[in-house]
Motif scaffolding. Structure first.
Motif, mmCIF file in Angstrom:
data_model
loop_
_atom_site.group_PDB
_atom_site.id
_atom_site.type_symbol
_atom_site.label_atom_id
_atom_site.label_comp_id
_atom_site.label_asym_id
_atom_site.label_seq_id
_atom_site.Cartn_x
_atom_site.Cartn_y
_atom_site.Cartn_z
ATOM 1 N N GLN A 111 0.826 -1.201 0.000
ATOM 2 C CA GLN A 111 0.000 0.000 0.000
ATOM 3 C C GLN A 111 0.863 1.254 0.000
ATOM 4 O O GLN A 111 1.943 1.276 0.599
ATOM 5 C CB GLN A 111 -0.908 0.021 1.244
ATOM 6 C CG GLN A 111 -1.765 -1.216 1.435
ATOM 7 C CD GLN A 111 -2.924 -1.291 0.464
ATOM 8 O OE1 GLN A 111 -3.184 -0.360 -0.298
ATOM 9 N NE2 GLN A 111 -3.645 -2.421 0.483
ATOM 10 N N SER A 124 -1.723 1.185 -5.092
ATOM 11 C CA SER A 124 -1.285 -0.085 -4.517
ATOM 12 C C SER A 124 -0.622 -0.960 -5.569
ATOM 13 O O SER A 124 -0.904 -0.864 -6.766
ATOM 14 C CB SER A 124 -2.468 -0.821 -3.886
ATOM 15 O OG SER A 124 -3.430 -1.149 -4.878
ATOM 16 N N GLU A 143 -4.006 7.264 -3.189
ATOM 17 C CA GLU A 143 -3.530 5.907 -2.947
ATOM 18 C C GLU A 143 -3.214 5.139 -4.228
ATOM 19 O O GLU A 143 -3.981 5.182 -5.205
ATOM 20 C CB GLU A 143 -4.582 5.145 -2.134
ATOM 21 C CG GLU A 143 -4.857 5.754 -0.773
ATOM 22 C CD GLU A 143 -6.036 5.077 -0.085
ATOM 23 O OE1 GLU A 143 -7.187 5.298 -0.519
ATOM 24 O OE2 GLU A 143 -5.784 4.318 0.865
#
Lengths: 115, 110
Positions: free
Chosen positions: A22, A75, A73
């Motif tokens: 992450q 990932s 974000e």
């Protein structure tokens, strides 16, 4: 202001296991990157996301997938880990302004060992 | 031929000396050039960026760019033991992505 954060810091996997690394940034950058660093080889780009909703392959994408979940974000997923994926993984973020690459800011890294 | 090449080192200099780090690149369309410092076990951090031919100075650090020769260098004046690290040259090519050299390990001896 945390900059770029990564989790986990360290992970041990067995061959064939899967995991997701992450990354999050709080600098409101549009572009995010995943690199791997192996001894003596510098940083190699795995995947990048120029903006929310887009992802592109880098130099060494095989065996990896990515998701740009939102602007913050990004990932990185290993579907079936292999010993060759033992490395240190860095996430980074930046802006590209006027056609020029702006400074990339790096997270602290994830050290991955695949047995 | 590697896209970004650095003198592999390791490079050792005495405290107070000038350390010279060199980098060549193959893509003539490159527009942005960066020097990152990486301490052992840590992530890269930006030292200098340079976009135009010539010199750019920031404290003890000077970056030099020569696009005709496809060459970029970093000079560290009055080197300190705290400058001991690996220095990474990074270049933005025509694809607008950063390509890193393999790094030069610098040791400054007290």
């Amino acid at each position: 202001n945390a900059g770029v954060t990564q989790t986990p810091k360290f992970q041990v996997l067995k061959t064939g296991q899967s995991m997701t690394l992450q990354c999050a940034q709080d600098m409101n950058h549009n572009s995010m990157y995943w690199y791997r660093q192996d001894p003596g080889m510098g940083l190699r780009l795995i995947y990048y996301s120029a903006s929310e909703g887009t992802t592109d392959k880098g130099e060494v994408p095989n065996g990896y997938n990515v998701s740009r979940l939102n602007k913050r974000e990004f990932s990185l997923r290993l579907e079936s880990a292999a010993p060759s994926q033992t490395s240190v993984y860095f996430c980074a973020s930046s802006e590209i302004a006027g056609g020029f690459q702006e400074t990339q800011y790096f997270g602290p890294g994830t050290r991955l060992l695949v047995l | 031929q590697k896209e970004v090449e650095q003198n592999s080192g390791p490079l050792s200099v005495p405290e107070g000396a000038i350390a010279s780090l060199n980098c060549t690149y193959s893509d003539r369309g490159s527009q942005s050039f960066f020097w990152y410092r990486q301490y052992s076990g840590k992530s890269p951090e930006l030292i200098m960026s340079i976009y135009s031919n010539g010199d750019k100075e920031d404290g003890r650090f000077t970056a030099q760019l020569n696009k005709a020769s496809q060459y970029v260098s970093l000079l560290i004046r009055d080197s300190q033991p705290s400058d001991s690290a690996t220095y990474l040259c990074a270049v933005t090519g025509s694809a607008r992505q950063l390509t890193f050299g393999s790094g030069t390990q610098l040791t400054v001896l007290p």
